[in-house]
Design a protein around this motif. Structure first.
Motif, PDB file in Angstrom:
ATOM      1  N   ALA A 468       1.690 -24.037  43.124  1.00 37.94           N
ATOM      2  CA  ALA A 468       1.520 -23.988  41.241  1.00 37.94           C
ATOM      3  C   ALA A 468       0.480 -22.717  40.759  1.00 37.94           C
ATOM      4  CB  ALA A 468       1.382 -25.461  40.723  1.00 37.94           C
ATOM      5  N   GLY A 469       1.409 -22.866  38.977  1.00 38.91           N
ATOM      6  CA  GLY A 469      -0.256 -22.130  38.587  1.00 38.91           C
ATOM      7  C   GLY A 469      -1.183 -22.987  37.920  1.00 38.91           C
ATOM      8  N   PHE A 494      -2.500 -22.037  43.143  1.00 39.58           N
ATOM      9  CA  PHE A 494      -1.980 -21.079  43.032  1.00 39.58           C
ATOM     10  C   PHE A 494      -3.281 -19.355  43.640  1.00 39.58           C
ATOM     11  CE2 PHE A 494      -1.039 -16.013  42.234  1.00 39.58           C
ATOM     12  CZ  PHE A 494      -0.046 -16.084  43.112  1.00 39.58           C
ATOM     13  N   HIS A 495      -4.546 -19.975  43.047  1.00 35.97           N
ATOM     14  CA  HIS A 495      -5.552 -19.343  43.134  1.00 35.97           C
ATOM     15  C   HIS A 495      -5.896 -19.591  44.420  1.00 35.97           C
ATOM     16  CE1 HIS A 495      -3.930 -17.431  39.536  1.00 35.97           C
ATOM     17  NE2 HIS A 495      -4.158 -18.435  38.989  1.00 35.97           N
ATOM     18  N   SER A 496      -5.686 -20.760  44.911  1.00 32.09           N
ATOM     19  CA  SER A 496      -6.726 -21.022  45.859  1.00 32.09           C
ATOM     20  C   SER A 496      -6.630 -20.329  47.358  1.00 32.09           C
ATOM     21  CB  SER A 496      -6.950 -22.607  46.199  1.00 32.09           C
ATOM     22  OG  SER A 496      -5.795 -22.795  46.953  1.00 32.09           O
ATOM     23  N   GLU A 497      -7.533 -20.422  48.577  1.00 31.55           N
ATOM     24  CA  GLU A 497      -7.471 -20.042  49.534  1.00 31.55           C
ATOM     25  C   GLU A 497      -5.670 -20.525  50.343  1.00 31.55           C
ATOM     26  OE1 GLU A 497      -9.760 -19.177  54.067  1.00 31.55           O
ATOM     27  OE2 GLU A 497     -10.785 -20.080  52.273  1.00 31.55           O
ATOM     28  N   ALA A 498      -5.779 -21.377  50.202  1.00 31.50           N
ATOM     29  CA  ALA A 498      -4.055 -21.922  50.824  1.00 31.50           C
ATOM     30  C   ALA A 498      -3.304 -21.832  50.255  1.00 31.50           C
ATOM     31  CB  ALA A 498      -4.332 -23.170  50.898  1.00 31.50           C
ATOM     32  N   GLY A 499      -3.445 -21.598  49.192  1.00 35.26           N
ATOM     33  CA  GLY A 499      -2.068 -20.609  47.921  1.00 35.26           C
ATOM     34  C   GLY A 499      -1.742 -19.958  48.180  1.00 35.26           C
ATOM     35  N   ALA A 503       1.532 -19.029  49.199  1.00 36.84           N
ATOM     36  CA  ALA A 503       1.814 -16.641  48.635  1.00 36.84           C
ATOM     37  C   ALA A 503       2.288 -16.043  49.399  1.00 36.84           C
ATOM     38  CB  ALA A 503       1.607 -17.068  47.445  1.00 36.84           C
ATOM     39  N   ARG A 504       1.812 -15.529  49.964  1.00 33.23           N
ATOM     40  CA  ARG A 504       1.676 -14.263  51.267  1.00 33.23           C
ATOM     41  C   ARG A 504       2.951 -14.299  52.483  1.00 33.23           C
ATOM     42  NH1 ARG A 504      -2.929 -14.023  52.193  1.00 33.23           N
ATOM     43  NH2 ARG A 504      -2.759 -15.499  54.653  1.00 33.23           N
ATOM     44  N   ASP A 505       2.416 -15.751  52.848  1.00 33.29           N
ATOM     45  CA  ASP A 505       3.456 -16.343  53.886  1.00 33.29           C
ATOM     46  C   ASP A 505       5.090 -16.233  53.038  1.00 33.29           C
ATOM     47  OD1 ASP A 505       1.759 -15.454  55.691  1.00 33.29           O
ATOM     48  OD2 ASP A 505       1.243 -18.531  55.505  1.00 33.29           O
ATOM     49  N   THR A 506       4.945 -16.921  52.065  1.00 34.33           N
ATOM     50  CA  THR A 506       6.643 -16.474  51.333  1.00 34.33           C
ATOM     51  C   THR A 506       7.188 -15.566  50.548  1.00 34.33           C
ATOM     52  OG1 THR A 506       5.960 -18.496  49.580  1.00 34.33           O
ATOM     53  CG2 THR A 506       6.302 -20.151  51.553  1.00 34.33           C
ATOM     54  N   GLY A 507       6.152 -14.816  49.904  1.00 36.13           N
ATOM     55  CA  GLY A 507       6.544 -13.588  49.553  1.00 36.13           C
ATOM     56  C   GLY A 507       6.758 -14.440  47.257  1.00 36.13           C
ATOM     57  N   LEU A 508       5.951 -15.330  47.234  1.00 38.53           N
ATOM     58  CA  LEU A 508       6.347 -16.057  45.916  1.00 38.53           C
ATOM     59  C   LEU A 508       4.541 -15.217  45.148  1.00 38.53           C
ATOM     60  CD1 LEU A 508       6.334 -19.702  46.818  1.00 38.53           C
ATOM     61  CD2 LEU A 508       8.048 -18.312  45.609  1.00 38.53           C
ATOM     62  N   HIS A 509       5.007 -14.934  43.618  1.00 42.20           N
ATOM     63  CA  HIS A 509       4.570 -14.440  42.968  1.00 42.20           C
ATOM     64  C   HIS A 509       4.325 -15.276  41.616  1.00 42.20           C
ATOM     65  CE1 HIS A 509       6.997 -11.130  45.396  1.00 42.20           C
ATOM     66  NE2 HIS A 509       5.293 -10.251  44.956  1.00 42.20           N
ATOM     67  N   PRO A 510       3.543 -15.393  41.099  1.00 44.95           N
ATOM     68  CA  PRO A 510       3.399 -16.038  39.463  1.00 44.95           C
ATOM     69  C   PRO A 510       4.516 -15.793  39.023  1.00 44.95           C
ATOM     70  CG  PRO A 510       1.484 -13.843  40.149  1.00 44.95           C
ATOM     71  CD  PRO A 510       2.406 -13.860  41.366  1.00 44.95           C
ATOM     72  N   ASN A 511       4.636 -15.465  38.560  1.00 45.78           N
ATOM     73  CA  ASN A 511       6.405 -15.766  38.354  1.00 45.78           C
ATOM     74  C   ASN A 511       7.436 -16.259  38.229  1.00 45.78           C
ATOM     75  OD1 ASN A 511       7.472 -13.511  39.921  1.00 45.78           O
ATOM     76  ND2 ASN A 511       8.357 -12.327  38.098  1.00 45.78           N
ATOM     77  N   ASP A 512       7.669 -17.170  39.601  1.00 44.43           N
ATOM     78  CA  ASP A 512       8.669 -17.470  40.570  1.00 44.43           C
ATOM     79  C   ASP A 512       7.939 -19.315  40.437  1.00 44.43           C
ATOM     80  OD1 ASP A 512       9.659 -15.448  41.631  1.00 44.43           O
ATOM     81  OD2 ASP A 512       7.716 -15.085  43.531  1.00 44.43           O
ATOM     82  N   LEU A 513       5.908 -19.635  39.521  1.00 49.87           N
ATOM     83  CA  LEU A 513       5.870 -20.607  39.834  1.00 49.87           C
ATOM     84  C   LEU A 513       6.007 -21.623  38.707  1.00 49.87           C
ATOM     85  CD1 LEU A 513       1.995 -19.564  40.397  1.00 49.87           C
ATOM     86  CD2 LEU A 513       4.026 -19.984  42.103  1.00 49.87           C
ATOM     87  N   PRO A 514       5.745 -22.647  39.147  1.00 48.56           N
ATOM     88  CA  PRO A 514       6.120 -23.346  40.228  1.00 48.56           C
ATOM     89  C   PRO A 514       6.760 -23.459  40.966  1.00 48.56           C
ATOM     90  CG  PRO A 514       6.770 -25.265  38.459  1.00 48.56           C
ATOM     91  CD  PRO A 514       6.616 -24.124  37.817  1.00 48.56           C
ATOM     92  N   ILE A 523      12.292 -22.982  46.337  1.00 53.53           N
ATOM     93  CA  ILE A 523      12.984 -23.212  45.449  1.00 53.53           C
ATOM     94  C   ILE A 523      11.648 -22.065  44.249  1.00 53.53           C
ATOM     95  CG2 ILE A 523      13.611 -24.243  43.997  1.00 53.53           C
ATOM     96  CD1 ILE A 523      14.096 -26.842  46.147  1.00 53.53           C
ATOM     97  N   ARG A 524      12.360 -20.906  44.190  1.00 53.08           N
ATOM     98  CA  ARG A 524      11.836 -20.578  42.977  1.00 53.08           C
ATOM     99  C   ARG A 524      11.589 -21.185  41.168  1.00 53.08           C
ATOM    100  NH1 ARG A 524      11.767 -17.004  46.772  1.00 53.08           N
ATOM    101  NH2 ARG A 524      10.591 -15.814  47.065  1.00 53.08           N
ATOM    102  N   ARG A 525      10.484 -21.496  40.684  1.00 56.83           N
ATOM    103  CA  ARG A 525      10.822 -21.802  39.141  1.00 56.83           C
ATOM    104  C   ARG A 525      11.334 -22.746  39.055  1.00 56.83           C
ATOM    105  NH1 ARG A 525      11.671 -16.681  39.209  1.00 56.83           N
ATOM    106  NH2 ARG A 525      13.645 -16.819  39.262  1.00 56.83           N
TER     107      ARG A 525
END
Length: 886
Positions: A468-469, A494-499, A503-514, A523-525
């Protein structure tokens, strides 16, 4: 009793008998000790009489690579049907210092598994005469590291590990604990040492008192030390002369010794040294018995063994956070012969081979798998961060599944046959019939399903990962939905180290959140609706089914109607726009609900009610919003927001009311990002140790203020009236006024909001004694609004409402609001019936209702009587022989 008077005559009778038999067969003495070259040739010692083969609930063997220290075989035994990772006890068996000693400790291992609920990991280091200092310790230490790094794949919680051992195994356990402390790579929760050998110099008095004739001789122990230490100096191997500071930091320790044992005093000296080092240590000497008594099969029934095992298992269980004693596991109930017979009549028998898939993650409407013979394992698939994890293991007369069997939702895991055997498949329709027809068996199954869901929530939270953002109304709605449905999830910023890693491992970007990440899909958005479709919380089956009553709303009133409707045989469907629970689920504590003297949270109450309704066969679909209802001669039609239409014969409207908001700039912007309409753990976690404000003067506001005061640095409560007691129960008002972290502001309103991306401050305006308003700014990260409610009736047409929009029912409805349909029926509305025949209204949405949970439940359950009467009226023929319809 002084040591000089401890003779064989003072020992337990069973011990005396064994020593007498040993004297006639093979007495351990300085001239006749076991030697490496002849230890396999001596006859079996009577202390190791045959014991029944271990009933291993789940046993597996593996090999651990210890690098330069070689390889070691490891045996792992897990408890039965555990649905969450269990703690581990790395158990190191004693050696074969006594002739004919068995290669395992089956009885002892089985007892540990059953009475602690932990998995027991047994490194097979070979013969005690082959063990060598440093190499053997390094091997077992590597096994502990293996448990820490790969235990999850075997159903082990790597954060809860204890180490234990008997005799030489206890010596090795202490050495491994010291090595783990120095290397700081394995965190041990507890150390248990049963009759340890500590002092190679044998300087303690017990070595003189019990040198010979008490099963283990000092000479045999000395010979073992010589083989074990090799060229090393014996006094440098373990504890002799050790500085207590070296022991500081060891885990809490239990040391058990035997009265007539040459190594007794050195074990007790170690306990004293540990206490001097600040290690929490318990030591116990058991009288009338001999070395390694706990592990000797022939002594299993003696009082000393019974008491020592009870102390050991209870202490281990407490340290590891599991239940000791009976071994009863609510997630894995035992069935009687009659229950097993009944259960088997509902299934279809199927032969399976090892490796056969029984169901897969993402599959909705799974069968219950009942194991007749063989074993079944349930696993969570590997994710980006975790390896494949063993979730549950089921043996004969055990069954798979958790609450998904009731709800119909998709399962999170894969199940496969671990060994060949026979299973019974009980499909959803037969499972429903079972739950309806067999009340005792139904209760047993339901308790197990609930316990398994709770285990998933506490131990398998990463099953669903939410990325989540920034906080928003949308993310709060998703979080609320996950909480209300008690789904096992973790929430990652999303802004944490784990996040960032997720995000990197799943290819998720800020516009996909939550976004929601599972082992099967991303499941994006994500929204509650998208989540519900992905996990099978909604389906089109209800639109085609023969539904007798549809309940709109799943608060206390709707759930009360669902429980009674389904239990009385009505085919019942509940549709809920948000998530089961309604406004009651947002209450942190309900103290005046009948039967709960200590109170309970609204979420707990409504969560139990939802399970109860589903137990009786009611279906709950959420989120599904009703947007219209129409009654015709052929039936009642409910239109949903997704354009679905449901046909039914009766309807109960229980949509409740919506909390009102304040007419302030940026209000909508801060909803979910600092403005809340509920005060539960979910909202409180967003405001911990920060100033918050509660607006409102009714009981809901008072309960929220008290709840938040236990979690926030300061709580302001704003009340428009001149006194807190005007709209609040006296007991709540008294508690609030006495609470040191709550400040009450009377004749005060919130008049402005400020902040960037989330609420940071508010403006309060108070009417002074002279009637002039005085404004002041206050820091506020959470504004909790409880200022009344408006009925959720905006979606209804052609219903008689009062001046405030609440639904009129039965005697409240004026004759002018009753049309020709009522004349044809020849009656007035039934209790709780609206101006539309066959449609009832209950709870907060009904005009004149008492806004209390108990009243809402009562109305919902009572309305079912009117549903029965309305259905009977619809089915009854008129005098002319025509069917009477709405």
């Amino acid at each position: 009793m002084a040591d000089e008077y401890v003779t064989t005559g003072a020992l337990d009778p069973t011990v005396r008998a064994i020593l007498g038999r040993a004297t006639g067969r093979h007495q351990h003495s300085s001239s006749d000790v076991d030697r490496p070259e002849d230890r396999h040739e001596t006859p079996a010692h009577p202390v190791h009489e045959h014991w029944p083969v271990i009933d291993t609930d789940h046993e597996e063997w593996t090999v651990v690579d210890c690098e330069h220290a070689g390889r070691i075989n490891v045996r792992l035994v897990r408890p039965t049907a555990v649905t969450d990772p269990v703690p581990a006890i790395v158990y190191i068996r004693g050696g074969d210092l006594l002739s004919g000693a068995p290669a395992t400790r089956d009885r002892l291992v089985q007892h540990l598994v059953q009475h602690t609920g932990a998995a027991v990991v047994c490194p097979d280091y070979g013969s005690a005469w082959d063990a060598r200092h440093r190499q053997t310790v390094e091997q077992i230490h590597t096994v502990c590291r293996w448990v820490t790094t790969t235990g999850a794949a075997h159903g082990i919680d790597p954060t809860r590990i204890a180490i234990a051992g008997d005799s030489i195994g206890a010596t090795l356990a202490i050495s491994v604990a010291l090595m783990s402390l120095r290397s700081n790579d394995v965190h041990l929760s507890f150390l248990a040492a049963l009759c340890p050998l500590i002092d190679p110099s044998q300087a303690m008095p017990s070595h003189r008192t019990f040198a010979e004739g008490f099963l283990l001789s000092s000479a045999t122990a000395r010979r073992w030390w010589q083989h074990y230490t090799g060229d090393e100096t014996p006094t440098g191997t373990l504890v002799q002369g050790i500085d207590p500071d070296t022991l500081a930091g060891l885990p809490p320790t239990l040391i058990i010794t035997a009265e007539a044992d040459p190594v007794r005093d050195e074990g007790e000296a170690l306990a004293a040294t540990l206490r001097a080092a600040g290690v929490e240590t318990t030591s116990a000497r058991y009288g009338g018995t001999v070395h390694d008594f706990v592990a000797l099969d022939a002594l299993a029934a003696t009082p000393a063994v019974t008491a020592a095992l009870q102390q050991t298992t209870a202490t281990l269980a407490l340290a590891l956070g599991c239940s000791a004693g009976s071994g009863d596991n609510p997630a894995a109930p035992e069935m009687s012969e009659q229950q097993w017979h009944l259960l088997s009549t509902y299934g279809i028998r199927q032969s399976v081979s090892a490796g056969d898939t029984l169901f897969q993650a993402g599959q909705a409407g799974c069968d219950m798998i009942v194991v007749e013979t063989g074993t079944v394992e349930v696993v969570r698939r590997a994710s980006t961060d975790t390896a494949e994890t063993l979730v549950a293991h089921y043996g004969p007369r055990q069954f798979t599944g958790e609450l998904n069997l009731l709800t119909g939702q998709a399962t999170y895991f894969d199940a496969m046959a671990a060994t060949a055997g026979t299973v019974l498949r009980i499909d959803p329709s037969h499972f429903r019939r079972l739950m309806d027809e067999q009340p005792d068996l139904s209760d047993l199954i339901l308790r197990a399903l609930v316990a398994r869901r709770q285990n998933l929530l506490s131990r398998q939270a990463a099953t669903i990962e939410v990325l989540a953002g920034a906080p928003s109304a949308g993310t709060l709605a998703l979080h609320t939905y996950l909480d209300r449905l008690q789904l096992p999830f973790t929430w990652t910023d999303f802004h944490s180290e784990a996040g960032a890693r997720l995000a990197r491992d799943t290819g998720l970007h800020p516009n996909d959140l939550p976004a929601i990440v599972t082992a099967e899909a991303v499941i994006r958005r994500a929204t509650p609706t998208r989540l519900a479709h992905a996990f099978g919380f909604t389906s089109t089956a209800a639109e085609d089914a023969d539904v007798e009553v549809v309940i709109i709303g799943a608060g206390p009133a709707g759930l009360g109607a669902a429980v009674y409707g389904a239990s009385e045989g009505l085919r019942t469907l509940v549709v809920e726009a948000v998530a089961p629970g309604g406004q009651a689920a947002s209450s942190s504590r309900i103290e005046n609900y009948l039967g709960f003297t200590s109170g309970l949270s609204g979420a707990d109450l409504t969560g139990r009610a939802a399970i109860q309704a589903q137990k009786f066969g009611a279906r709950i679909d959420s989120p599904r919003r009703a947007v219209g209802v129409e009654a015709t001669a052929s039936g009642i039609y409910i239109k949903l927001a997704d354009s679905t239409t449901i046909t039914t014969r009766a309807v109960i409207i229980a949509t409740g009311a919506h909390y009102r908001s304040l007419p302030l700039d940026r209000w909508a912007e801060f909803e979910g990002a600092g403005i809340y309409y509920a005060a539960t753990e979910l909202e409180a976690r967003r405001c911990t140790a920060a100033p918050v404000t509660v607006v409102g003067g009714a009981n809901s506001a008072g309960q929220a203020a008290l709840f938040l005061a236990e979690r926030a640095s300061r709580v302001d409560i704003c009340v428009r009236s001149s006194s807190l007691t005007v709209g609040m129960s006296a007991y709540l008002a008294d508690r609030i006024l006495a609470h040191p972290r709550i400040t009450v502001h009377i004749r005060t309103e919130v008049t402005a909001l400020s902040g960037t991306d989330r609420l940071a401050a508010i403006t309060m305006t108070t009417l002074g004694p002279d009637g002039r308003p005085v404004s002041a700014d206050h820091d506020c990260v959470g504004l909790f609004c409880f200022i009344g409610a408006a009925p959720a009736t905006e979606w209804l047409t052609d219903f008689a409402l009062d001046d405030h929009g609440f639904i009129l029912t039965d005697a409240q409805i004026p004759d002018s609001a009753l049309g020709d349909r009522w004349t044809e029926l020849g009656r007035r509305p039934l209790p709780f019936e609206t101006s539309v025949p066959g449609i009832m209204a209950v709870g907060d949405v009904r005009s004149g209702s008492i806004k209390r949970v108990a009243a809402a439940v009562g109305e919902g359950s009572s309305a079912i009587s009117s549903v029965h009467a309305a259905l009977a009226t619809r089915a009854a023929p008129s005098a002319a022989g025509d069917e009477i319809v709405c």
